[in-house]
Design a protein around this motif. Structure first.
Motif, PDB file in Angstrom:
ATOM      1  N   THR A  82       0.823  -1.201   0.000  1.00  0.00           N
ATOM      2  CA  THR A  82       0.000   0.000   0.000  1.00  0.00           C
ATOM      3  C   THR A  82       0.861   1.256   0.000  1.00  0.00           C
ATOM      4  O   THR A  82       1.912   1.321   0.642  1.00  0.00           O
ATOM      5  CB  THR A  82      -0.929   0.022   1.222  1.00  0.00           C
ATOM      6  N   TYR A  83       0.383   2.269  -0.723  1.00  0.00           N
ATOM      7  CA  TYR A  83       1.045   3.568  -0.724  1.00  0.00           C
ATOM      8  C   TYR A  83       0.511   4.449   0.395  1.00  0.00           C
ATOM      9  O   TYR A  83       1.250   5.200   1.031  1.00  0.00           O
ATOM     10  CB  TYR A  83       0.838   4.267  -2.067  1.00  0.00           C
ATOM     11  N   HIS A  84      -0.784   4.354   0.661  1.00  0.00           N
ATOM     12  CA  HIS A  84      -1.389   5.130   1.738  1.00  0.00           C
ATOM     13  C   HIS A  84      -2.676   4.453   2.173  1.00  0.00           C
ATOM     14  O   HIS A  84      -3.397   3.867   1.365  1.00  0.00           O
ATOM     15  CB  HIS A  84      -1.694   6.561   1.283  1.00  0.00           C
ATOM     16  N   VAL A  85      -2.964   4.518   3.476  1.00  0.00           N
ATOM     17  CA  VAL A  85      -4.195   3.965   4.038  1.00  0.00           C
ATOM     18  C   VAL A  85      -4.921   5.101   4.743  1.00  0.00           C
ATOM     19  O   VAL A  85      -4.401   5.678   5.695  1.00  0.00           O
ATOM     20  CB  VAL A  85      -3.910   2.813   5.017  1.00  0.00           C
ATOM     21  N   SER A  86      -6.120   5.429   4.265  1.00  0.00           N
ATOM     22  CA  SER A  86      -6.849   6.583   4.806  1.00  0.00           C
ATOM     23  C   SER A  86      -7.651   6.254   6.051  1.00  0.00           C
ATOM     24  O   SER A  86      -7.816   7.102   6.934  1.00  0.00           O
ATOM     25  CB  SER A  86      -7.788   7.152   3.731  1.00  0.00           C
ATOM     26  N   SER A  87      -8.179   5.042   6.143  1.00  0.00           N
ATOM     27  CA  SER A  87      -8.985   4.665   7.298  1.00  0.00           C
ATOM     28  C   SER A  87      -9.114   3.154   7.335  1.00  0.00           C
ATOM     29  O   SER A  87      -8.852   2.471   6.342  1.00  0.00           O
ATOM     30  CB  SER A  87     -10.373   5.305   7.236  1.00  0.00           C
ATOM     31  N   ALA A  88      -9.526   2.640   8.491  1.00  0.00           N
ATOM     32  CA  ALA A  88      -9.674   1.187   8.637  1.00  0.00           C
ATOM     33  C   ALA A  88     -10.719   0.884   9.701  1.00  0.00           C
ATOM     34  O   ALA A  88     -10.929   1.665  10.632  1.00  0.00           O
ATOM     35  CB  ALA A  88      -8.341   0.537   9.003  1.00  0.00           C
ATOM     36  N   ALA A  89     -11.371  -0.260   9.558  1.00  0.00           N
ATOM     37  CA  ALA A  89     -12.339  -0.756  10.531  1.00  0.00           C
ATOM     38  C   ALA A  89     -12.187  -2.264  10.625  1.00  0.00           C
ATOM     39  O   ALA A  89     -11.759  -2.918   9.673  1.00  0.00           O
ATOM     40  CB  ALA A  89     -13.768  -0.386  10.125  1.00  0.00           C
ATOM     41  N   VAL A  90     -12.544  -2.820  11.786  1.00  0.00           N
ATOM     42  CA  VAL A  90     -12.383  -4.250  12.023  1.00  0.00           C
ATOM     43  C   VAL A  90     -13.745  -4.864  12.289  1.00  0.00           C
ATOM     44  O   VAL A  90     -14.510  -4.381  13.139  1.00  0.00           O
ATOM     45  CB  VAL A  90     -11.452  -4.510  13.215  1.00  0.00           C
ATOM     46  N   GLY A  91     -14.087  -5.917  11.529  1.00  0.00           N
ATOM     47  CA  GLY A  91     -15.329  -6.647  11.730  1.00  0.00           C
ATOM     48  C   GLY A  91     -15.047  -8.065  12.171  1.00  0.00           C
ATOM     49  O   GLY A  91     -13.953  -8.381  12.657  1.00  0.00           O
ATOM     50  N   ASP A  92     -16.009  -8.932  12.008  1.00  0.00           N
ATOM     51  CA  ASP A  92     -15.877 -10.331  12.401  1.00  0.00           C
ATOM     52  C   ASP A  92     -14.988 -11.074  11.414  1.00  0.00           C
ATOM     53  O   ASP A  92     -15.443 -11.514  10.362  1.00  0.00           O
ATOM     54  CB  ASP A  92     -17.267 -10.963  12.458  1.00  0.00           C
ATOM     55  N   GLY A  93     -13.690 -11.187  11.733  1.00  0.00           N
ATOM     56  CA  GLY A  93     -12.762 -11.928  10.891  1.00  0.00           C
ATOM     57  C   GLY A  93     -12.224 -11.156   9.708  1.00  0.00           C
ATOM     58  O   GLY A  93     -11.505 -11.718   8.880  1.00  0.00           O
ATOM     59  N   THR A  94     -12.542  -9.866   9.599  1.00  0.00           N
ATOM     60  CA  THR A  94     -12.131  -9.083   8.442  1.00  0.00           C
ATOM     61  C   THR A  94     -11.661  -7.695   8.875  1.00  0.00           C
ATOM     62  O   THR A  94     -12.233  -7.091   9.781  1.00  0.00           O
ATOM     63  CB  THR A  94     -13.303  -8.924   7.452  1.00  0.00           C
ATOM     64  N   VAL A  95     -10.623  -7.214   8.209  1.00  0.00           N
ATOM     65  CA  VAL A  95     -10.158  -5.837   8.378  1.00  0.00           C
ATOM     66  C   VAL A  95     -10.481  -5.092   7.087  1.00  0.00           C
ATOM     67  O   VAL A  95     -10.084  -5.514   6.000  1.00  0.00           O
ATOM     68  CB  VAL A  95      -8.644  -5.771   8.658  1.00  0.00           C
ATOM     69  N   TYR A  96     -11.206  -3.983   7.195  1.00  0.00           N
ATOM     70  CA  TYR A  96     -11.588  -3.173   6.038  1.00  0.00           C
ATOM     71  C   TYR A  96     -10.717  -1.922   6.017  1.00  0.00           C
ATOM     72  O   TYR A  96     -10.487  -1.302   7.052  1.00  0.00           O
ATOM     73  CB  TYR A  96     -13.060  -2.774   6.125  1.00  0.00           C
ATOM     74  N   ALA A  97     -10.242  -1.545   4.832  1.00  0.00           N
ATOM     75  CA  ALA A  97      -9.357  -0.387   4.740  1.00  0.00           C
ATOM     76  C   ALA A  97      -9.634   0.400   3.477  1.00  0.00           C
ATOM     77  O   ALA A  97      -9.863  -0.171   2.400  1.00  0.00           O
ATOM     78  CB  ALA A  97      -7.888  -0.831   4.768  1.00  0.00           C
ATOM     79  N   GLY A  98      -9.617   1.710   3.589  1.00  0.00           N
ATOM     80  CA  GLY A  98      -9.615   2.592   2.431  1.00  0.00           C
ATOM     81  C   GLY A  98      -8.170   2.903   2.094  1.00  0.00           C
ATOM     82  O   GLY A  98      -7.413   3.363   2.960  1.00  0.00           O
ATOM     83  N   LEU A  99      -7.745   2.666   0.841  1.00  0.00           N
ATOM     84  CA  LEU A  99      -6.313   2.744   0.569  1.00  0.00           C
ATOM     85  C   LEU A  99      -6.012   3.013  -0.896  1.00  0.00           C
ATOM     86  O   LEU A  99      -6.867   2.939  -1.767  1.00  0.00           O
ATOM     87  CB  LEU A  99      -5.635   1.442   1.001  1.00  0.00           C
ATOM     88  N   THR A 100      -4.724   3.303  -1.122  1.00  0.00           N
ATOM     89  CA  THR A 100      -4.149   3.387  -2.461  1.00  0.00           C
ATOM     90  C   THR A 100      -3.032   2.365  -2.563  1.00  0.00           C
ATOM     91  O   THR A 100      -2.172   2.279  -1.678  1.00  0.00           O
ATOM     92  CB  THR A 100      -3.578   4.790  -2.740  1.00  0.00           C
TER      93      THR A 100
END
Length: 510
Positions: free
Chosen positions: A327-345
């Motif tokens: 990744t070049y940049h990660v703007s935000s992230a959230a954690v759910g059940d067994g998954t990590v969600y990320a906004g990124l480039t």
């Protein structure tokens, strides 16, 4: 420790400040019913999902295969409560039906910025002023002027108090009457960034100090003035143009970031550290690199730097997790059940021609054990995320609602059907599938003493003006003005305002 120039104190944009923690001077009866109405509502109710800014949702979010259920033509920070999405964009607050993205109401531009904070009855938002908005129809109830010329950051709400930093001072505003209950202004100004609330405390940061303040009255629980690291330039992470940094708290620990690089560093590095919320004891830090705190899960905490998103064990701080894509940049992230969600480039330079994962910019879902990509959706801009009701909301230039293909999210418009907001902008209701499953790539590794007593405005000359008016944008653009009132007027002024509102509503109902 960084040597810095002491900013002016005791005078904040015309507010007369005095020593000590200052109550509002208004005694308000606390009942269970009133308290329940003032607490943040269930859902993703504010920045990071709640007053602790801790983006962990045990119920999780969409699973592959996914689809974009709907798209709204405006982007901005999002809160989601009771099947309604609240978005701040273009200085206004928008309320959307979470099922299909249709517009329920929108305020006129009021200089609003940052993530809304939602209670059972109201929406609070920062920006030019701290504004309170009726959840039912978007009516602007009142706006509190904290005497600050720049944007007030995203507020947090707990125990009937709305917390926000303005001009280096933390204010606790009573949600019932918009009075300042207490405020905290240390000698070294606090960063103008969101605060975190958990375990009966409010956590705020300045350049060289981290504070835990008692939620009830703002007295200092503990301070830390020794950021992790050996560099002479070590300081707590300030807001910057690449990513917003702020404390993140669970019920037992609070994560605070600090930078351990010289000011001229192009890509700074530092640490994310977990503190005991009660004692301020440093429990554990991640490895050198990520300095912006992220979600705190049961067995792991996450942090970001200019390029990476990483996960660390809560017991020893060892690196346990990172994305399988570079990744070049990660703007935000959230954690759910067994998954990590990320906004990124994606870092395209890390891949050979034709091997760069797609999309290059968007929202990615990663397995929280392996870091492998589960699915990815192009958002045409690095998004900020919110996760509620099994839907992931990714907001960049536009807001998209991402769901599992078998999740209808309630009643949705038929294909090709669109909704139109008050500006005539089309809000698509198409179930256009933009997700691409199993997008993976090989990633490379890159690299107290007690605080000062509160200083704040006196009761008589606080200058905190709260003006209530009907300010919902409508086709006829006609709204009846409402008499303003001053927070210093206390219960009498507030009661008169409420009576005026009641009578107006009765008249309209006839």
């Amino acid at each position: 420790m960084v040597e810095h120039d002491r900013r002016r104190v005791l005078t904040y944009s015309g507010l007369a400040l005095v020593g000590g923690v200052l109550p509002s001077g208004v005694a308000t009866a606390d009942t269970d019913e009133a308290s329940s109405l003032l607490e943040e509502a269930n859902g993703w109710s504010s920045l990071g999902g709640g007053p602790g800014n801790n983006a962990v949702v045990p119920a999780g979010g969409p699973a592959s295969p996914v689809t974009v259920a709907w798209e709204y033509d405006h982007g901005g920070p999002v809160a989601v409560v009771d099947d309604t999405v609240y978005l701040t964009g273009d200085g206004a607050v928008h309320a959307l039906d979470a099922a299909d993205g249709t517009l329920e109401w929108k305020t006129k531009p009021i200089g609003a910025t940052g993530t809304p904070a939602v209670t059972a009855d109201h929406v609070y938002v920062g920006g030019e002023r701290l504004s309170r908005i009726d959840r039912t129809d978007g009516t602007i109830c009142c706006q509190t002027d904290l005497g600050y010329d720049e944007a007030i950051p995203s507020p947090a709400i707990a125990d009937g108090l709305v917390f926000a930093v303005a001009d280096g001072v933390l204010y606790a505003v009573d949600a019932r009457d918009n009075e300042v209950r207490w405020h905290f202004g240390p000698e070294e100004p606090l960063y103008e960034q969101p605060v975190a609330v958990a375990d009966g405390a409010v956590f705020a940061v300045s350049e060289s100090q981290a504070f835990a303040l008692e939620l009830e009255d703002g007295t200092v629980r503990w301070t830390d003035d020794e950021p992790v690291g050996d560099d002479e330039y070590s300081h707590f992470t300030s807001p910057n143009f690449r990513q917003v940094s702020y404390p993140v708290a669970s019920e037992d620990v609070v994560a605070v970031g600090n930078i351990d690089s010289e000011p001229a560093a192009v890509w700074p590095s530092g640490y994310a550290t977990l503190y005991d919320t009660e004692t301020g004891e440093k429990r554990v830090s991640g490895d050198r690199g990520p300095y912006t705190p992220g979600a705190i899960a049961d067995d792991r905490f996450y942090a970001r730097d200019s390029h990476n998103l990483r996960g660390y064990g809560r017991d020893a701080g060892e690196r346990e997790w990172e994305t399988a894509v570079s990744t070049y940049h990660v703007s935000s992230a959230a954690v759910g059940d067994g998954t990590v969600y990320a906004g990124l480039t994606i870092s395209g330079d890390s891949y050979s021609s034709g091997e760069t994962p797609e999309p290059e910019v968007g929202v990615y879902a990663f397995d929280d054990e392996t870091g492998e990509t589960e699915w990815a959706v192009d958002t045409e801009g690095e998004p900020e995320l919110a996760l509620a009701g099994g839907t992931l909301y990714a907001s960049a230039d536009t807001l998209v609602a991402v769901r599992s293909e078998d999740d209808d999210g309630g009643e949705e418009p038929a294909d090709g059907e669109s909704s139109e907001d008050d500006d005539g902008d089309d809000t698509t209701g198409e179930g256009d599938e933009r997700g691409s499953d199993d997008t993976t790539g090989e990633g490379d590794e890159r690299d107290g003493d007690a605080g000062n007593e509160s200083d704040g405005p006196g009761d008589d000359d606080a200058g905190l003006n709260s003006n209530a008016e009907s300010n919902v944008e409508s086709d006829d653009d006609e709204s009846e003005g409402m008499p303003g009132f001053t927070a210093g007027a206390g219960i009498v002024g507030s009661a008169a305002t409420l009576e005026w509102l009641r009578r107006r509503n009765d008249d309209e109902a006839e």
